[in-house]
Design an enzyme around this catalytic site. Structure first.
Site, PDB file in Angstrom:
ATOM      1  N   ASP A 161       0.686  -1.205   0.084  1.00 54.21           N
ATOM      2  CA  ASP A 161       0.135   0.027  -0.170  1.00 54.21           C
ATOM      3  C   ASP A 161       0.815   1.238  -0.057  1.00 54.21           C
ATOM      4  O   ASP A 161       0.381   2.526  -0.147  1.00 54.21           O
ATOM      5  CB  ASP A 161      -1.019   0.069   1.284  1.00 54.21           C
ATOM      6  CG  ASP A 161      -0.173   0.459   2.509  1.00 54.21           C
ATOM      7  OD1 ASP A 161       1.010   0.228   2.537  1.00 54.21           O
ATOM      8  OD2 ASP A 161      -1.003   0.811   3.252  1.00 54.21           O
ATOM      9  N   GLU A 397       5.047 -10.508   5.048  1.00 54.10           N
ATOM     10  CA  GLU A 397       3.817 -10.772   4.947  1.00 54.10           C
ATOM     11  C   GLU A 397       3.767 -11.484   3.348  1.00 54.10           C
ATOM     12  O   GLU A 397       2.970 -11.047   2.544  1.00 54.10           O
ATOM     13  CB  GLU A 397       2.660  -9.525   4.775  1.00 54.10           C
ATOM     14  CG  GLU A 397       2.401  -9.143   6.126  1.00 54.10           C
ATOM     15  CD  GLU A 397       1.143  -8.098   6.009  1.00 54.10           C
ATOM     16  OE1 GLU A 397       0.664  -8.072   5.223  1.00 54.10           O
ATOM     17  OE2 GLU A 397       0.861  -7.905   7.384  1.00 54.10           O
ATOM     18  N   TYR A 465      -3.994  -7.422  12.826  1.00 53.14           N
ATOM     19  CA  TYR A 465      -5.067  -6.407  12.853  1.00 53.14           C
ATOM     20  C   TYR A 465      -6.284  -6.609  13.531  1.00 53.14           C
ATOM     21  O   TYR A 465      -7.425  -6.350  12.965  1.00 53.14           O
ATOM     22  CB  TYR A 465      -5.260  -5.691  11.490  1.00 53.14           C
ATOM     23  CG  TYR A 465      -4.122  -4.965  10.916  1.00 53.14           C
ATOM     24  CD1 TYR A 465      -3.795  -3.829  11.344  1.00 53.14           C
ATOM     25  CD2 TYR A 465      -2.883  -5.748  10.365  1.00 53.14           C
ATOM     26  CE1 TYR A 465      -2.825  -3.047  10.931  1.00 53.14           C
ATOM     27  CE2 TYR A 465      -1.688  -4.854   9.788  1.00 53.14           C
ATOM     28  CZ  TYR A 465      -1.743  -3.543  10.330  1.00 53.14           C
ATOM     29  OH  TYR A 465      -0.415  -2.902   9.896  1.00 53.14           O
ATOM     30  N   GLU A 501       3.327  -5.386  13.450  1.00 53.82           N
ATOM     31  CA  GLU A 501       2.269  -4.477  13.049  1.00 53.82           C
ATOM     32  C   GLU A 501       1.184  -4.763  13.882  1.00 53.82           C
ATOM     33  O   GLU A 501       0.653  -5.939  14.191  1.00 53.82           O
ATOM     34  CB  GLU A 501       2.154  -4.580  11.659  1.00 53.82           C
ATOM     35  CG  GLU A 501       3.222  -4.133  10.913  1.00 53.82           C
ATOM     36  CD  GLU A 501       2.576  -4.214   9.168  1.00 53.82           C
ATOM     37  OE1 GLU A 501       1.579  -4.113   8.742  1.00 53.82           O
ATOM     38  OE2 GLU A 501       3.621  -4.297   8.553  1.00 53.82           O
TER      39      GLU A 501
HETATM   40  C1  GCB Z   1       0.159  -4.687   6.486  1.00 55.13           C
HETATM   41  C2  GCB Z   1       1.185  -4.303   5.754  1.00 55.13           C
HETATM   42  C3  GCB Z   1       1.513  -2.791   5.673  1.00 55.13           C
HETATM   43  C4  GCB Z   1       0.141  -2.008   5.427  1.00 55.13           C
HETATM   44  C5  GCB Z   1      -0.617  -2.367   6.747  1.00 55.13           C
HETATM   45  C6  GCB Z   1      -2.042  -1.573   6.418  1.00 55.13           C
HETATM   46  O1  GCB Z   1      -0.138  -5.890   6.956  1.00 55.13           O
HETATM   47  O2  GCB Z   1       2.419  -5.048   6.047  1.00 55.13           O
HETATM   48  O3  GCB Z   1       2.454  -2.487   4.582  1.00 55.13           O
HETATM   49  O4  GCB Z   1       0.392  -0.748   5.354  1.00 55.13           O
HETATM   50  O5  GCB Z   1      -0.932  -3.694   6.607  1.00 55.13           O
HETATM   51  O6  GCB Z   1      -1.821  -0.512   7.056  1.00 55.13           O
HETATM   52  O7  GCB Z   1      -3.044  -2.094   5.828  1.00 55.13           O
END
Ligand code: GCB
Length: 589
Positions: A161, A397, A465, A501
């Site tokens: 992204d 990832e 997440y 993350e």
């Molecule tokens: C992820 C990615 C990262 C994205 C993030 C997101 O898992 O590793 O590059 O920016 O999620 O914010 O969706």
């Protein structure tokens, strides 16, 4: 690969600045001799991404030319002259006085070419570099994949992204070395009681016999040794009595000087060890937490270009939150940044640009593997002497075909890409270990990815997440899922876990009561929840929030205004509410 330095026997001329620039969408520049100079050029800053400097270049990723006329000092005659490009993103070709001197693929690592025979000593020299950043399935990172990312399909068509900024992102320098010179130095440090053990291997550019010396100096301590080069290589083991060890809390650096006949090279050395034991990461034998961020090289106007005031400010802001660590998500950062990390005491997870690797067809997998291995080789060669670098990360990832994005580790139903992915990941990890057995090696796993891919990791790095992409707005349920998954992964592997993350998009200035997604309160609650859960588990060895700051993203329905807004700071570095939650947790210790 040594960083160019200026001293009494070496020279360095940084030719960054304003260059002539012209896009070449038809790719006619080479046949029309654009390397000799550009007609109708415009000014562009080096370092910098072209996309942020001109509005009409925002979406341009094709071929473009940079040209800079420069004199080279007469006093350099008799030495070997090199040109070094810190980062040409993604592919760069270098010309000096009309002759192509070399090219490099891979946007985030330096390359140097000897140009001694090309130099004009009594006239201006024309330096030209053509650069392109076309998105292709065979590149790393990959783009324009046949597979779509469903609702996340973006413009441009990346598999990641962050905005795929293009250009000369780091300084371009000319430098000299003597005819016979120190081509490489490798430093490995160890701790023996109160003493430091520093093993130095020096390599000359020729396989010859020679004499040399080593000196390690810091405070009142000076340790000397002789070097006897055989076939161009010499090794020495220094003992530093009562050494001042390097750590995140006390980042002490010694100066190491290598001399041989006519050459001299000095670099900073931090004496430290890094290891894992059970659920802990040990720095100098004692448990350490790697708390901080996933970040990006990203800012207004400079794009991914090296921006020194921003670096200094970002380190200050990270320290203000109590952070002591970050990951170079999702590519190697500048060498200047690594030097700052040594000096400021940050613990770095150093990552190659293998973000969102897919395992779709054998030909592409083979091309990507070649590229990944090249980048591992180049990254280790560049960063092996940095005390701050404690872990190599060979993929962020990687994506199996059976990805179950909504699930915990374990993945979906069996899929052939799980085996090909595992083979590729383990080949990369083995390469990093072989090149550098003294550091930890990992991959960062995706939510719902296969557990089998964690098998060879020294530390389990997890991007999760819960409470954002999954169970968004349901923080109680998110907590339960997070707890369950962390405990299950620990039970399976009994290795330290770092959450590399976790984050929630947050529009700075948006508030809510009750708290809802996108508000500053929601991000604060979300972060607090994660840090709470981690604090109750001593096998969690670090928490790295996604992201340090809002950053430029590709356009998609998931990215408001072309920004990923999971920053703890905005893109211009204003703190959001959650910054105080980090301070609460990270400074109280
Ligand atoms: C992820 C990615 C990262 C994205 C993030 C997101 O898992 O590793 O590059 O920016 O999620 O914010 O969706």
């Amino acid at each position: 690969m040594l960083y160019p330095i200026q001293n009494d026997v070496r020279n360095k001329l940084d030719i960054s600045g304003i260059w002539d620039f012209k896009t070449d969408p038809e790719e006619v520049g080479e046949q029309n001799g654009w390397f000799n100079g550009l007609q109708d050029s415009r000014a562009i800053a080096v370092p910098g991404s072209w996309n942020e400097q001109y509005e009409d270049l925002f979406g341009y990723l094709g071929l473009a030319w940079y040209v800079k006329p420069t004199y080279i000092p007469q006093s350099w005659q008799g030495q070997r002259v090199f040109i070094r490009v810190g980062s040409a993103c993604y592919h760069g070709t270098v010309y000096v006085n009309g002759v192509k001197v070399g090219e490099h693929e891979g946007g985030h690592l330096p390359v140097a070419f000897e140009i001694t025979e090309r130099v004009k000593w009594d006239d201006e020299n024309v330096i030209a570099i053509s650069v392109e950043n076309e998105l292709k399935p065979t590149r790393v990172p990959s783009g324009n994949m046949p597979s779509s990312m469903g609702m996340f399909a973006s413009t441009p068509r990346t598999t990641f992204d962050f905005y795929p900024f293009a250009g000369l992102h780091r300084p371009v320098v000319l430098y000299t070395v003597p005819q016979t010179y120190i081509e490489d130095v490798t430093v490995v440090t160890d701790i023996k009681g109160a003493d430091g053990a520093v093993k130095v291997t020096a390599k000359l550019n020729a396989a010859m016999a020679a004499q040399g010396t080593l000196q390690l100096k810091g405070g009142d301590t000076t340790v000397n040794a002789n070097l006897a080069f055989k076939d161009g290589v010499a090794e020495a083991q220094l003992t530093v009595p009562n050494a001042h060890f390097w750590s995140d809390k006390d980042p002490y650096l010694y100066d190491l000087t290598v001399r041989s006949d006519g050459d001299r090279y000095t670099l900073k050395v931090g004496i430290r060890t890094i290891a894992v034991q059970g659920g802990q990461v040990l720095l100098n034998g004692a448990p350490v937490q790697l708390n901080g961020f996933g970040r990006h090289e990203d800012f207004v106007a400079s794009g991914k270009g090296l921006n020194l005031p921003l670096l200094v400010k970002d380190y200050q802001l990270m320290r203000w939150t109590g952070a002591n660590s970050y990951r170079t998500s999702h590519y190697p950062y500048s060498e200047e940044e690594m030097q700052l990390a040594d000096r400021e005491g940050f613990l770095i997870i150093d990552e190659i640009p293998a973000v969102s690797l897919q395992f779709d067809n054998d030909e592409n997998i083979a091309a990507r593997l070649r590229m990944c291995l090249q980048q591992i080789d180049e990254l280790v060669a560049r960063d092996k002497n940095h005390a701050s670098v404690v872990m190599w990360c060979v993929a962020n990832e990687p994506m199996p075909g059976n990805l179950n994005l909504a699930g915990a580790a374990g993945g979906g139903p069996a899929d052939p890409s799980e085996a090909s992915g595992k083979a590729m990941i383990e080949t990369m990890m083995a390469r990093a270990k072989e090149l550098d057995p003294t550091r930890l090696v990992t991959i960062v796993t995706v939510m719902g990815g296969p557990q089998s891919w964690m098998e060879k990791c020294d530390v389990i790095c997890m991007n999760r997440y819960w409470g954002w992409y999954v169970l968004g707005g349901e923080l109680d349920k998110a907590r339960a899922s997070l707890e369950q998954e962390l405990d299950q992964v620990w039970e399976k592997w009994h290795r330290p876990i770092i959450m590399t993350e976790f984050g929630a998009d947050t529009m700075s200035g948006m508030h809510g009561h009750p708290t809802v997604m996108w508000t500053e309160e929601y991000q604060a609650d979300y972060i607090r929840l994660h840090l709470d859960v981690a604090a109750a588990r001593d096998f969690v060895a670090g928490m790295q929030v996604w992201n340090f700051a809002d950053f430029a993203a590709v356009q998609s329905i998931a990215r408001v205004g072309g920004l990923n807004m999971k920053g703890i700071f905005t893109r211009i570095r204003t703190p959001k509410l959650a910054a105080n939650v980090l301070r609460e947790f990270w400074l109280k210790k």
